[in-house]
Design a protein around this motif. Structure first.
Motif, PDB file in Angstrom:
ATOM      1  N   ALA A  89     -23.344   0.044  16.448  1.00 22.01           N
ATOM      2  CA  ALA A  89     -22.227  -0.170  17.368  1.00 22.01           C
ATOM      3  C   ALA A  89     -22.414  -1.436  18.195  1.00 22.01           C
ATOM      4  CB  ALA A  89     -22.077   1.038  18.302  1.00 22.01           C
ATOM      5  N   ASP A  90     -23.669  -1.797  18.474  1.00 17.04           N
ATOM      6  CA  ASP A  90     -23.928  -2.938  19.362  1.00 17.04           C
ATOM      7  C   ASP A  90     -24.045  -4.263  18.614  1.00 17.04           C
ATOM      8  OD1 ASP A  90     -24.022  -1.526  21.824  1.00 17.04           O
ATOM      9  OD2 ASP A  90     -25.964  -0.699  21.235  1.00 17.04           O
ATOM     10  N   LEU A  91     -23.924  -4.226  17.275  1.00 17.81           N
ATOM     11  CA  LEU A  91     -24.086  -5.466  16.515  1.00 17.81           C
ATOM     12  C   LEU A  91     -22.775  -6.247  16.466  1.00 17.81           C
ATOM     13  CD1 LEU A  91     -26.195  -4.170  13.504  1.00 17.81           C
ATOM     14  CD2 LEU A  91     -26.990  -5.528  15.447  1.00 17.81           C
ATOM     15  N   PRO A  92     -22.830  -7.554  16.718  1.00 19.80           N
ATOM     16  CA  PRO A  92     -21.629  -8.385  16.567  1.00 19.80           C
ATOM     17  C   PRO A  92     -21.138  -8.384  15.114  1.00 19.80           C
ATOM     18  CG  PRO A  92     -23.295  -9.536  17.841  1.00 19.80           C
ATOM     19  CD  PRO A  92     -23.954  -8.305  17.288  1.00 19.80           C
ATOM     20  N   GLY A  93     -19.832  -8.570  14.938  1.00 20.75           N
ATOM     21  CA  GLY A  93     -19.220  -8.504  13.615  1.00 20.75           C
ATOM     22  C   GLY A  93     -19.762  -9.517  12.623  1.00 20.75           C
ATOM     23  N   SER A  94     -20.389 -10.595  13.112  1.00 20.38           N
ATOM     24  CA  SER A  94     -20.866 -11.629  12.185  1.00 20.38           C
ATOM     25  C   SER A  94     -21.993 -11.117  11.292  1.00 20.38           C
ATOM     26  CB  SER A  94     -21.353 -12.857  12.965  1.00 20.38           C
ATOM     27  OG  SER A  94     -22.348 -12.476  13.889  1.00 20.38           O
ATOM     28  N   TYR A 141     -21.904  -8.120   9.888  1.00 16.97           N
ATOM     29  CA  TYR A 141     -21.298  -7.152   8.959  1.00 16.97           C
ATOM     30  C   TYR A 141     -21.049  -7.830   7.626  1.00 16.97           C
ATOM     31  CZ  TYR A 141     -17.608  -3.934   7.232  1.00 16.97           C
ATOM     32  OH  TYR A 141     -16.833  -3.072   6.500  1.00 16.97           O
ATOM     33  N   GLN A 142     -21.611  -7.274   6.568  1.00 15.80           N
ATOM     34  CA  GLN A 142     -21.448  -7.807   5.210  1.00 15.80           C
ATOM     35  C   GLN A 142     -20.865  -6.706   4.339  1.00 15.80           C
ATOM     36  OE1 GLN A 142     -23.068 -11.207   3.898  1.00 15.80           O
ATOM     37  NE2 GLN A 142     -21.931 -11.238   5.814  1.00 15.80           N
ATOM     38  N   PRO A 143     -19.524  -6.560   4.339  1.00 18.53           N
ATOM     39  CA  PRO A 143     -18.932  -5.387   3.681  1.00 18.53           C
ATOM     40  C   PRO A 143     -19.310  -5.282   2.209  1.00 18.53           C
ATOM     41  CG  PRO A 143     -17.263  -7.032   4.211  1.00 18.53           C
ATOM     42  CD  PRO A 143     -18.518  -7.464   4.892  1.00 18.53           C
ATOM     43  N   LEU A 144     -19.579  -4.042   1.779  1.00 21.49           N
ATOM     44  CA  LEU A 144     -19.835  -3.768   0.373  1.00 21.49           C
ATOM     45  C   LEU A 144     -18.511  -3.850  -0.392  1.00 21.49           C
ATOM     46  CD1 LEU A 144     -22.086  -0.677   1.056  1.00 21.49           C
ATOM     47  CD2 LEU A 144     -22.877  -2.914   0.284  1.00 21.49           C
ATOM     48  N   LEU A 145     -18.609  -3.808  -1.714  1.00 21.70           N
ATOM     49  CA  LEU A 145     -17.411  -3.915  -2.558  1.00 21.70           C
ATOM     50  C   LEU A 145     -16.299  -2.978  -2.091  1.00 21.70           C
ATOM     51  CD1 LEU A 145     -16.026  -5.003  -5.118  1.00 21.70           C
ATOM     52  CD2 LEU A 145     -17.081  -3.122  -6.374  1.00 21.70           C
ATOM     53  N   ILE A 146     -16.650  -1.718  -1.863  1.00 23.06           N
ATOM     54  CA  ILE A 146     -15.646  -0.724  -1.477  1.00 23.06           C
ATOM     55  C   ILE A 146     -15.037  -1.074  -0.116  1.00 23.06           C
ATOM     56  CG2 ILE A 146     -17.495   0.802  -0.642  1.00 23.06           C
ATOM     57  CD1 ILE A 146     -15.755   3.153  -1.261  1.00 23.06           C
ATOM     58  N   GLY A 147     -15.837  -1.670   0.761  1.00 23.88           N
ATOM     59  CA  GLY A 147     -15.353  -2.092   2.070  1.00 23.88           C
ATOM     60  C   GLY A 147     -14.442  -3.310   1.978  1.00 23.88           C
ATOM     61  N   ARG A 148     -14.608  -4.104   0.885  1.00 25.28           N
ATOM     62  CA  ARG A 148     -13.726  -5.260   0.683  1.00 25.28           C
ATOM     63  C   ARG A 148     -12.428  -4.836  -0.004  1.00 25.28           C
ATOM     64  NH1 ARG A 148     -18.717  -7.243  -1.184  1.00 25.28           N
ATOM     65  NH2 ARG A 148     -18.004  -7.475  -3.330  1.00 25.28           N
ATOM     66  N   LEU A 149     -12.528  -3.797  -0.847  1.00 24.22           N
ATOM     67  CA  LEU A 149     -11.328  -3.324  -1.548  1.00 24.22           C
ATOM     68  C   LEU A 149     -10.397  -2.570  -0.611  1.00 24.22           C
ATOM     69  CD1 LEU A 149     -12.893  -2.051  -4.906  1.00 24.22           C
ATOM     70  CD2 LEU A 149     -11.547  -4.126  -4.542  1.00 24.22           C
ATOM     71  N   LEU A 150     -10.992  -1.729   0.265  1.00 25.02           N
ATOM     72  CA  LEU A 150     -10.186  -0.952   1.202  1.00 25.02           C
ATOM     73  C   LEU A 150      -9.990  -1.767   2.472  1.00 25.02           C
ATOM     74  CD1 LEU A 150     -12.017   2.489   0.832  1.00 25.02           C
ATOM     75  CD2 LEU A 150      -9.879   1.801  -0.247  1.00 25.02           C
ATOM     76  N   PRO A 151      -8.815  -1.624   3.104  1.00 22.71           N
ATOM     77  CA  PRO A 151      -8.557  -2.401   4.317  1.00 22.71           C
ATOM     78  C   PRO A 151      -9.254  -1.774   5.523  1.00 22.71           C
ATOM     79  CG  PRO A 151      -6.667  -1.029   3.795  1.00 22.71           C
ATOM     80  CD  PRO A 151      -7.694  -0.744   2.738  1.00 22.71           C
ATOM     81  N   LEU A 152     -10.579  -1.875   5.556  1.00 24.71           N
ATOM     82  CA  LEU A 152     -11.340  -1.254   6.645  1.00 24.71           C
ATOM     83  C   LEU A 152     -11.672  -2.295   7.707  1.00 24.71           C
ATOM     84  CD1 LEU A 152     -13.796   0.845   4.462  1.00 24.71           C
ATOM     85  CD2 LEU A 152     -11.798   1.670   5.708  1.00 24.71           C
ATOM     86  N   PRO A 153     -11.577  -1.890   8.974  1.00 27.17           N
ATOM     87  CA  PRO A 153     -11.872  -2.847  10.051  1.00 27.17           C
ATOM     88  C   PRO A 153     -13.372  -3.124  10.158  1.00 27.17           C
ATOM     89  CG  PRO A 153     -11.409  -0.679  10.950  1.00 27.17           C
ATOM     90  CD  PRO A 153     -11.187  -0.578   9.477  1.00 27.17           C
ATOM     91  N   THR A 154     -13.714  -4.294  10.706  1.00 28.13           N
ATOM     92  CA  THR A 154     -15.112  -4.605  10.992  1.00 28.13           C
ATOM     93  C   THR A 154     -15.600  -3.660  12.091  1.00 28.13           C
ATOM     94  OG1 THR A 154     -14.772  -6.912  10.435  1.00 28.13           O
ATOM     95  CG2 THR A 154     -16.694  -6.404  11.802  1.00 28.13           C
ATOM     96  N   PRO A 155     -16.732  -2.965  11.861  1.00 28.21           N
ATOM     97  CA  PRO A 155     -17.185  -2.004  12.871  1.00 28.21           C
ATOM     98  C   PRO A 155     -17.518  -2.675  14.198  1.00 28.21           C
ATOM     99  CG  PRO A 155     -18.352  -1.696  10.795  1.00 28.21           C
ATOM    100  CD  PRO A 155     -17.589  -2.969  10.675  1.00 28.21           C
ATOM    101  N   GLY A 156     -17.193  -2.015  15.266  1.00 23.76           N
ATOM    102  CA  GLY A 156     -17.555  -2.458  16.601  1.00 23.76           C
ATOM    103  C   GLY A 156     -17.875  -1.221  17.422  1.00 23.76           C
ATOM    104  N   TYR A 157     -18.081  -1.406  18.721  1.00 22.44           N
ATOM    105  CA  TYR A 157     -18.485  -0.291  19.565  1.00 22.44           C
ATOM    106  C   TYR A 157     -17.468   0.850  19.509  1.00 22.44           C
ATOM    107  CZ  TYR A 157     -20.270   2.381  23.454  1.00 22.44           C
ATOM    108  OH  TYR A 157     -20.792   3.393  24.204  1.00 22.44           O
ATOM    109  N   LEU A 158     -16.187   0.504  19.633  1.00 26.26           N
ATOM    110  CA  LEU A 158     -15.143   1.527  19.687  1.00 26.26           C
ATOM    111  C   LEU A 158     -15.095   2.329  18.382  1.00 26.26           C
ATOM    112  CD1 LEU A 158     -12.797   2.598  21.479  1.00 26.26           C
ATOM    113  CD2 LEU A 158     -11.294   1.104  20.153  1.00 26.26           C
TER     114      LEU A 158
END
Lengths: 285, 162
Positions: A43-48, A50-67
């Motif tokens: 939760a505390d890591l900046p979005g930079s 985040y290296q989305p896996l294939l499934i995370g690139r295929l699905l419209p998933l937001p970059t994880p953040g604290y919220l």
């Protein structure tokens, strides 16, 4: 083909899938809090980072953040505990599956993928399709049978295919290499320290591991006590691995319970029976 | 007879009624299961970790030579008060294995390490801010598979606060 379809959907007691469901969803809750608490720290890591896996690139998933991480954590915890009661099995089941998959993407999209829970994910994906099932009900169901069969297949696949991966990435020399020796030297317990001093012992162990992994599919051919022996062997394998190098695959151990006649495990009934027995004996004394 | 023919899985010939699936429900389930198996086989044959959850099960799958040096990836940091520290996983929320996984990226863009300084500050708001982070690859030398106590450090990437 018809025989295959019948095998995939061999009926099992509803009580079994009800018990398995409770076990799996309780594990999901425990996993969030006890087994992999580090996921939440993402939760505390900046979005930079985040290296989305294939499934995370295929699905419209937001970059994880604290919220996002905090909301997924609490909603998943509540949904898993509610699902463990067996209520609304489809709605809660799909909700837990979707949220747990997202939780896994939050866990593994920062540079390291773990391989210990494929079969648990399969269990979460198929359990909603088993429909309503109450504890202790002996009625057998083909829906429930398919859900447990898929989980069993996934559990066996993790063994069989991990030997395949050893051949692919390590090559045949994996068998005679020093993988076990280095594992024991790096994280071996006092129980196995001696093993690195015995020439060739850990090479023999490597052959045994691959032989065991490749032989696990025979569980589908065994009956009666041989069947239980094979299931016990699979659990014993992990007990030995844990005793030797303190590596445990808890999600996999949970998924493997799909091989067991869980309908006979009735902790709530046992407690109730104990209480009534006490109530009937108390007035006498 | 009972114990011999009854499988724990299912073919009990006892009395409990059976809820059957319709033809469509049965075949949809078979096809879904076979598709899943095909994806998993493909992942094992040619896939990578990126294909999670269908990637290859490659835990402990590489073959090692006994005396090849062990890589120990570390984050060395200096804070604003001049203290030197080695960052633990929980101080940033970024695991050591994740540092190793993104090492090629950090080598190309050392500025990304600033994100770890941000995470450190979020997790330790009262501690002095970090002004420098080095990713250090420590090579531990082995003899007979045992650490000799000797090592060499290579700095793989460096970030400095501006």
């Amino acid at each position: 083909m018809r025989a295959l379809a019948r095998w995939f959907t061999s009926p099992v007691p509803l009580g079994r899938v009800a018990a398995f469901r409770t076990l799996v969803y309780l594990f999901v809750a425990a996993d969030l809090v006890f087994f992999t608490p580090w996921v939440r720290l993402h939760a505390d890591l900046p979005g930079s980072l985040y290296q989305p896996l294939l499934i995370g690139r295929l699905l419209p998933l937001p970059t994880p953040g604290y919220l996002l991480v905090t909301v997924v954590f609490w909603v998943l915890l509540a949904a898993a505990l509610a699902a463990a009661t067996g209520r609304a099995p489809r709605l809660l089941g799909w909700l837990v599956f979707a949220l747990y998959l997202e939780w896994m993407l939050i866990a593994m999209s920062y540079g390291k993928v773990d391989h210990d829970r494929f079969d648990l994910l399969v269990a979460l994906a198929v359990l909603p399709t088993a429909g309503a099932a109450r504890h202790g009900v002996p009625t057998r169901s083909e829906r429930a049978g398919w859900a447990l069969r898929c989980t069993q297949l996934a559990a066996v696949a993790t063994y069989f295919l991990s030997s395949w991966a050893k051949l692919r990435f390590g090559g045949p020399e994996w068998l005679t290499g020093a993988t076990m020796t280095r594992a024991v030297l790096r994280r071996g317990t006092e129980l196995v320290e001696w093993s690195t001093h015995v020439p060739h012992l850990l090479v023999v162990v490597q052959f045994l591991i691959v032989a065991f992994e490749l032989s696990t599919p025979i569980v589908f051919l065994l009956r009666g006590r041989w069947y239980y022996l094979q299931v016990a062997l699979m659990y014993a394998f992990h007990a030995l691995v844990f005793a030797a190098v303190t590596i445990s695959f808890v999600p996999h151990l949970v998924a493997m319970a799909s091989f067991l006649p869980l309908e006979r495990v009735r902790p709530a009934c046992w407690v109730a029976r104990l209480l009534t027995r006490r109530r009937t004996t108390v007035p006498a004394g | 007879m009972h114990a011999q023919t009854a499988t724990p899985a299912d073919t009990d010939t006892g009395s409990p009624p059976v809820q059957r699936l319709g033809n469509r429900g049965r075949w949809v389930r078979v096809v879904v299961a076979l598709l899943g198996a095909a994806l998993l086989l493909a992942g094992t044959l040619v896939g990578q970790d990126d294909d999670f959850p269908f990637g290859p099960f490659r835990m402990y799958a590489t073959s090692d030579e006994l005396n090849a040096p062990v890589h120990d990836t570390r984050l060395h940091a200096i804070d604003a008060s001049g203290h030197h520290l080695v960052l633990a996983d929980a101080q940033t929320g970024f695991r050591r294995a994740e540092v190793e996984g993104q090492l090629p990226r950090f080598r190309r863009h050392p500025g990304l390490l600033g994100a770890l300084a941000t995470a450190y500050h979020r997790r330790q708001p009262d501690a002095p801010r970090l002004v420098r982070i080095d990713v250090v690859d420590r090579l531990l030398q082995l003899r007979d598979g045992r650490p000799t106590g000797r090592y060499t450090d290579h700095v793989e990437a460096t970030w400095r606060a501006r």
